[in-house]
Design a protein around this motif. Sequence first.
Motif, PDB file in Angstrom:
ATOM      1  N   PRO A 181      69.652  49.289  46.738  1.00  0.00           N
ATOM      2  CA  PRO A 181      70.309  50.483  46.188  1.00  0.00           C
ATOM      3  C   PRO A 181      69.383  51.263  45.270  1.00  0.00           C
ATOM      4  O   PRO A 181      68.573  50.678  44.541  1.00  0.00           O
ATOM      5  N   VAL A 182      69.490  52.583  45.341  1.00  0.00           N
ATOM      6  CA  VAL A 182      68.693  53.474  44.492  1.00  0.00           C
ATOM      7  C   VAL A 182      69.615  54.510  43.857  1.00  0.00           C
ATOM      8  O   VAL A 182      70.657  54.851  44.416  1.00  0.00           O
ATOM      9  N   PRO A 183      69.239  55.020  42.683  1.00  0.00           N
ATOM     10  CA  PRO A 183      70.070  56.028  42.014  1.00  0.00           C
ATOM     11  C   PRO A 183      70.199  57.306  42.838  1.00  0.00           C
ATOM     12  O   PRO A 183      69.299  57.669  43.597  1.00  0.00           O
ATOM     13  N   VAL A 184      71.341  57.968  42.662  1.00  0.00           N
ATOM     14  CA  VAL A 184      71.583  59.258  43.302  1.00  0.00           C
ATOM     15  C   VAL A 184      71.686  60.324  42.215  1.00  0.00           C
ATOM     16  O   VAL A 184      71.955  60.013  41.053  1.00  0.00           O
ATOM     17  N   PRO A 185      71.457  61.587  42.571  1.00  0.00           N
ATOM     18  CA  PRO A 185      71.562  62.657  41.573  1.00  0.00           C
ATOM     19  C   PRO A 185      73.020  62.893  41.165  1.00  0.00           C
ATOM     20  O   PRO A 185      73.943  62.365  41.779  1.00  0.00           O
ATOM     21  N   SER A 218      85.706  57.278  51.550  1.00  0.00           N
ATOM     22  CA  SER A 218      84.703  56.240  51.762  1.00  0.00           C
ATOM     23  C   SER A 218      83.677  56.261  50.645  1.00  0.00           C
ATOM     24  O   SER A 218      83.476  57.284  49.994  1.00  0.00           O
ATOM     25  N   VAL A 219      83.032  55.118  50.471  1.00  0.00           N
ATOM     26  CA  VAL A 219      81.944  55.001  49.513  1.00  0.00           C
ATOM     27  C   VAL A 219      80.710  54.569  50.290  1.00  0.00           C
ATOM     28  O   VAL A 219      80.760  53.614  51.078  1.00  0.00           O
ATOM     29  N   TYR A 220      79.625  55.279  50.067  1.00  0.00           N
ATOM     30  CA  TYR A 220      78.331  54.975  50.666  1.00  0.00           C
ATOM     31  C   TYR A 220      77.365  54.674  49.534  1.00  0.00           C
ATOM     32  O   TYR A 220      77.524  55.177  48.429  1.00  0.00           O
ATOM     33  N   VAL A 221      76.366  53.856  49.821  1.00  0.00           N
ATOM     34  CA  VAL A 221      75.354  53.519  48.826  1.00  0.00           C
ATOM     35  C   VAL A 221      73.999  53.981  49.345  1.00  0.00           C
ATOM     36  O   VAL A 221      73.628  53.697  50.495  1.00  0.00           O
ATOM     37  N   ALA A 222      73.281  54.703  48.489  1.00  0.00           N
ATOM     38  CA  ALA A 222      71.926  55.162  48.832  1.00  0.00           C
ATOM     39  C   ALA A 222      70.975  53.980  48.732  1.00  0.00           C
ATOM     40  O   ALA A 222      71.054  53.182  47.793  1.00  0.00           O
ATOM     41  N   ILE A 223      70.071  53.874  49.719  1.00  0.00           N
ATOM     42  CA  ILE A 223      69.134  52.751  49.755  1.00  0.00           C
ATOM     43  C   ILE A 223      67.706  53.240  49.967  1.00  0.00           C
ATOM     44  O   ILE A 223      67.482  54.323  50.501  1.00  0.00           O
ATOM     45  N   ASP A 224      66.756  52.395  49.559  1.00  0.00           N
ATOM     46  CA  ASP A 224      65.341  52.693  49.784  1.00  0.00           C
ATOM     47  C   ASP A 224      64.869  52.010  51.067  1.00  0.00           C
ATOM     48  O   ASP A 224      65.684  51.443  51.820  1.00  0.00           O
ATOM     49  N   ASP A 225      63.577  52.042  51.311  1.00  0.00           N
ATOM     50  CA  ASP A 225      63.018  51.465  52.537  1.00  0.00           C
ATOM     51  C   ASP A 225      63.212  49.951  52.632  1.00  0.00           C
ATOM     52  O   ASP A 225      63.191  49.386  53.720  1.00  0.00           O
ATOM     53  N   ASP A 226      63.402  49.296  51.480  1.00  0.00           N
ATOM     54  CA  ASP A 226      63.660  47.857  51.469  1.00  0.00           C
ATOM     55  C   ASP A 226      65.153  47.548  51.522  1.00  0.00           C
ATOM     56  O   ASP A 226      65.559  46.401  51.371  1.00  0.00           O
ATOM     57  N   ARG A 227      65.946  48.598  51.663  1.00  0.00           N
ATOM     58  CA  ARG A 227      67.419  48.513  51.730  1.00  0.00           C
ATOM     59  C   ARG A 227      68.055  48.091  50.413  1.00  0.00           C
ATOM     60  O   ARG A 227      69.146  47.533  50.385  1.00  0.00           O
ATOM     61  N   SER A 247      74.469  54.556  42.204  1.00  0.00           N
ATOM     62  CA  SER A 247      73.858  54.597  43.540  1.00  0.00           C
ATOM     63  C   SER A 247      74.893  54.890  44.622  1.00  0.00           C
ATOM     64  O   SER A 247      74.563  54.942  45.794  1.00  0.00           O
ATOM     65  N   SER A 248      76.127  55.085  44.207  1.00  0.00           N
ATOM     66  CA  SER A 248      77.210  55.294  45.177  1.00  0.00           C
ATOM     67  C   SER A 248      77.567  56.766  45.312  1.00  0.00           C
ATOM     68  O   SER A 248      77.397  57.560  44.391  1.00  0.00           O
ATOM     69  N   VAL A 249      78.046  57.083  46.496  1.00  0.00           N
ATOM     70  CA  VAL A 249      78.447  58.442  46.840  1.00  0.00           C
ATOM     71  C   VAL A 249      79.843  58.353  47.448  1.00  0.00           C
ATOM     72  O   VAL A 249      80.043  57.665  48.448  1.00  0.00           O
TER      73      VAL A 249
END
Length: 150
Positions: free
Chosen positions: A120-124, A109-118, A83-85
């Motif tokens: 973490p969600v998988p990234v491509p 930097s490292v960013y984490v993708a999140i859904d509407d509930d904040r 879930s990290s970028v």
Amino acid sequence: MPDLMETFLENRWMVQPNHANSLGTTHGGNVLKWMDEVGAMSAMRFAGRDCVTARMDQVDFKQPIPVGETALVEAYVYETGRSSVRVRLRVFRENPRSGERELTTESYSVYVAIDDDRDPVPVPELTVDTEEGERLREEALNGDDKESTA
């Protein structure tokens, strides 16, 4: 799958007196803010989702940016996790008249993708389809601090 070059972003700020410290150069806090904003936009472009800052690695301030010059911030995704970028961030002082650049600041930097509930969600997976993308990715993975011509 998103390509590295699709995540390559750059933004410029004309350094004004309100951005400066008592030495007449850009306050480090402004540089960090600009880096985080462009880094997050690069991560969001890659993930197609909101992304939050998880970590900013060591920040190396190499040169000041004086009032009247331009701060050029560039960012691109060079690696991903579940879930990290991971985003490479570089800042250049740029002469607004000549376009001449000098590297001033660098970090990862490292960013984490999140859904509407904040949550973490998988990234491509990241793809790299061009020689320029391969060069940028290798520079990021090797910690190369050469100035970019991209």
